[in-house]
Motif scaffolding. Structure first.
Motif, PDB file in Angstrom:
ATOM      1  N   ALA A  58      27.149 -18.348  24.275  1.00 10.08           N
ATOM      2  CA  ALA A  58      25.784 -18.886  24.206  1.00 10.08           C
ATOM      3  C   ALA A  58      25.701 -20.217  24.947  1.00 10.08           C
ATOM      4  O   ALA A  58      24.783 -20.455  25.739  1.00 10.08           O
ATOM      5  CB  ALA A  58      25.355 -19.062  22.752  1.00 10.08           C
ATOM      6  N   TYR A  59      26.672 -21.090  24.728  1.00  8.93           N
ATOM      7  CA  TYR A  59      26.679 -22.389  25.398  1.00  8.93           C
ATOM      8  C   TYR A  59      26.782 -22.230  26.912  1.00  8.93           C
ATOM      9  O   TYR A  59      26.083 -22.920  27.651  1.00  8.93           O
ATOM     10  CB  TYR A  59      27.855 -23.233  24.897  1.00  8.93           C
ATOM     11  CG  TYR A  59      27.586 -24.028  23.643  1.00  8.93           C
ATOM     12  CD1 TYR A  59      27.135 -23.416  22.470  1.00  8.93           C
ATOM     13  CD2 TYR A  59      27.826 -25.390  23.602  1.00  8.93           C
ATOM     14  CE1 TYR A  59      26.926 -24.151  21.322  1.00  8.93           C
ATOM     15  CE2 TYR A  59      27.618 -26.131  22.452  1.00  8.93           C
ATOM     16  CZ  TYR A  59      27.161 -25.506  21.313  1.00  8.93           C
ATOM     17  OH  TYR A  59      26.956 -26.240  20.177  1.00  8.93           O
ATOM     18  N   TRP A  64      25.084 -22.559  32.456  1.00  6.77           N
ATOM     19  CA  TRP A  64      25.064 -22.053  33.831  1.00  6.77           C
ATOM     20  C   TRP A  64      23.676 -21.633  34.289  1.00  6.77           C
ATOM     21  O   TRP A  64      23.267 -21.931  35.412  1.00  6.77           O
ATOM     22  CB  TRP A  64      26.048 -20.897  33.998  1.00  6.77           C
ATOM     23  CG  TRP A  64      27.440 -21.374  34.218  1.00  6.77           C
ATOM     24  CD1 TRP A  64      28.483 -21.307  33.332  1.00  6.77           C
ATOM     25  CD2 TRP A  64      27.960 -22.017  35.384  1.00  6.77           C
ATOM     26  NE1 TRP A  64      29.608 -21.861  33.882  1.00  6.77           N
ATOM     27  CE2 TRP A  64      29.318 -22.312  35.150  1.00  6.77           C
ATOM     28  CE3 TRP A  64      27.408 -22.378  36.607  1.00  6.77           C
ATOM     29  CZ2 TRP A  64      30.132 -22.930  36.075  1.00  6.77           C
ATOM     30  CZ3 TRP A  64      28.214 -23.003  37.542  1.00  6.77           C
ATOM     31  CH2 TRP A  64      29.560 -23.272  37.274  1.00  6.77           C
ATOM     32  N   PHE A  65      22.938 -20.929  33.459  1.00  6.27           N
ATOM     33  CA  PHE A  65      21.641 -20.438  33.904  1.00  6.27           C
ATOM     34  C   PHE A  65      20.529 -21.482  33.789  1.00  6.27           C
ATOM     35  O   PHE A  65      19.651 -21.530  34.634  1.00  6.27           O
ATOM     36  CB  PHE A  65      21.237 -19.176  33.132  1.00  6.27           C
ATOM     37  CG  PHE A  65      22.026 -17.961  33.503  1.00  6.27           C
ATOM     38  CD1 PHE A  65      21.849 -17.351  34.731  1.00  6.27           C
ATOM     39  CD2 PHE A  65      22.934 -17.406  32.618  1.00  6.27           C
ATOM     40  CE1 PHE A  65      22.570 -16.215  35.081  1.00  6.27           C
ATOM     41  CE2 PHE A  65      23.653 -16.271  32.953  1.00  6.27           C
ATOM     42  CZ  PHE A  65      23.470 -15.678  34.182  1.00  6.27           C
ATOM     43  N   VAL A  95      24.536 -15.521  16.252  1.00  7.66           N
ATOM     44  CA  VAL A  95      23.977 -14.363  16.953  1.00  7.66           C
ATOM     45  C   VAL A  95      22.573 -14.691  17.469  1.00  7.66           C
ATOM     46  O   VAL A  95      22.222 -14.344  18.605  1.00  7.66           O
ATOM     47  CB  VAL A  95      23.981 -13.109  16.048  1.00  7.66           C
ATOM     48  CG1 VAL A  95      23.160 -11.979  16.649  1.00  7.66           C
ATOM     49  CG2 VAL A  95      25.421 -12.652  15.797  1.00  7.66           C
ATOM     50  N   ALA A  96      21.779 -15.382  16.664  1.00  7.83           N
ATOM     51  CA  ALA A  96      20.430 -15.770  17.103  1.00  7.83           C
ATOM     52  C   ALA A  96      20.503 -16.760  18.269  1.00  7.83           C
ATOM     53  O   ALA A  96      19.718 -16.667  19.221  1.00  7.83           O
ATOM     54  CB  ALA A  96      19.646 -16.368  15.935  1.00  7.83           C
ATOM     55  N   LEU A  97      21.447 -17.708  18.212  1.00 14.99           N
ATOM     56  CA  LEU A  97      21.648 -18.653  19.311  1.00 14.99           C
ATOM     57  C   LEU A  97      21.977 -17.894  20.597  1.00 14.99           C
ATOM     58  O   LEU A  97      21.407 -18.176  21.658  1.00 14.99           O
ATOM     59  CB  LEU A  97      22.772 -19.628  18.971  1.00 14.99           C
ATOM     60  CG  LEU A  97      23.257 -20.550  20.097  1.00 14.99           C
ATOM     61  CD1 LEU A  97      22.174 -21.551  20.484  1.00 14.99           C
ATOM     62  CD2 LEU A  97      24.541 -21.265  19.676  1.00 14.99           C
ATOM     63  N   TYR A  98      22.867 -16.932  20.499  1.00 12.97           N
ATOM     64  CA  TYR A  98      23.238 -16.129  21.664  1.00 12.97           C
ATOM     65  C   TYR A  98      22.026 -15.359  22.199  1.00 12.97           C
ATOM     66  O   TYR A  98      21.813 -15.281  23.409  1.00 12.97           O
ATOM     67  CB  TYR A  98      24.386 -15.184  21.305  1.00 12.97           C
ATOM     68  CG  TYR A  98      24.994 -14.439  22.470  1.00 12.97           C
ATOM     69  CD1 TYR A  98      25.384 -15.096  23.627  1.00 12.97           C
ATOM     70  CD2 TYR A  98      25.196 -13.068  22.402  1.00 12.97           C
ATOM     71  CE1 TYR A  98      25.957 -14.408  24.692  1.00 12.97           C
ATOM     72  CE2 TYR A  98      25.774 -12.368  23.456  1.00 12.97           C
ATOM     73  CZ  TYR A  98      26.145 -13.045  24.597  1.00 12.97           C
ATOM     74  OH  TYR A  98      26.710 -12.357  25.642  1.00 12.97           O
TER      75      TYR A  98
END
Length: 161
Positions: A58-59, A64-65, A95-98
């Motif tokens: 997630a981080y 990167w994007f 999971v929500a962060l991802y």
């Protein structure tokens, strides 16, 4: 979960997005059917566990994007601790962060385009195309780590049930 197959002769962006999403889905599949203790269980000398790898991904999706292309991200903790899951962070939270990171990344890809240029964390000029390829590599690398960790937990292997 349906296994995504990149188009064999489709447009480049579609091929890249389906490819990264296929491996993003695998990352989440590695958590399915496990309880909180199992997803946090460190099974390597470095302390790697399934949930910490999802947090890390997630981080790096945000970094990167979004960071590379000057897009906002949600407030994140210390990037040096992206492989550490605190006791107050639930599986659902990670999971929500991802999921939010994936959505922000996809929005950046669609708004910037493959030839758009940004500045990476180390000052290099990179294209969105390069970032997509790099993140496919990053995601598949960690999905492979997760495959090994998941096998050690309950014997499940592969990219889909």
């Amino acid at each position: 979960m349906v296994k995504r197959i990149p188009p064999l002769a489709g447009p480049e962006k579609d091929t890249l997005l389906v490819s990264i999403n296929r491996h993003r889905d695998v990352v989440l599949w590695k958590l399915q059917g496990l309880d909180d203790e199992q997803v946090r269980r460190p099974l390597t000398p470095s302390g790697t566990n399934l949930l910490s790898l999802v947090k890390h991904l997630a981080y790096v999706e945000y970094g990167w994007f979004c960071g590379t292309f000057g897009r906002e991200t949600e407030p994140l903790g210390d990037p040096e601790n992206d492989l550490t899951v605190g006791p107050d962070e639930t599986t659902a939270d990670i999971v929500a962060l991802y999921g939010r990171a994936r959505a922000a990344a996809d929005l950046a890809v669609n708004e910037v385009g493959l030839d758009g240029l940004g500045t990476s964390w180390d000052g290099e000029t990179v294209s969105m195309r390069w970032v997509l390829v790099h993140m496919i590599e990053e995601t598949t690398r960690h999905a492979g780590h997760m495959d090994i960790v998941r096998e050690l937990i309950d014997g499940a292997t592969g990219d889909y049930a």
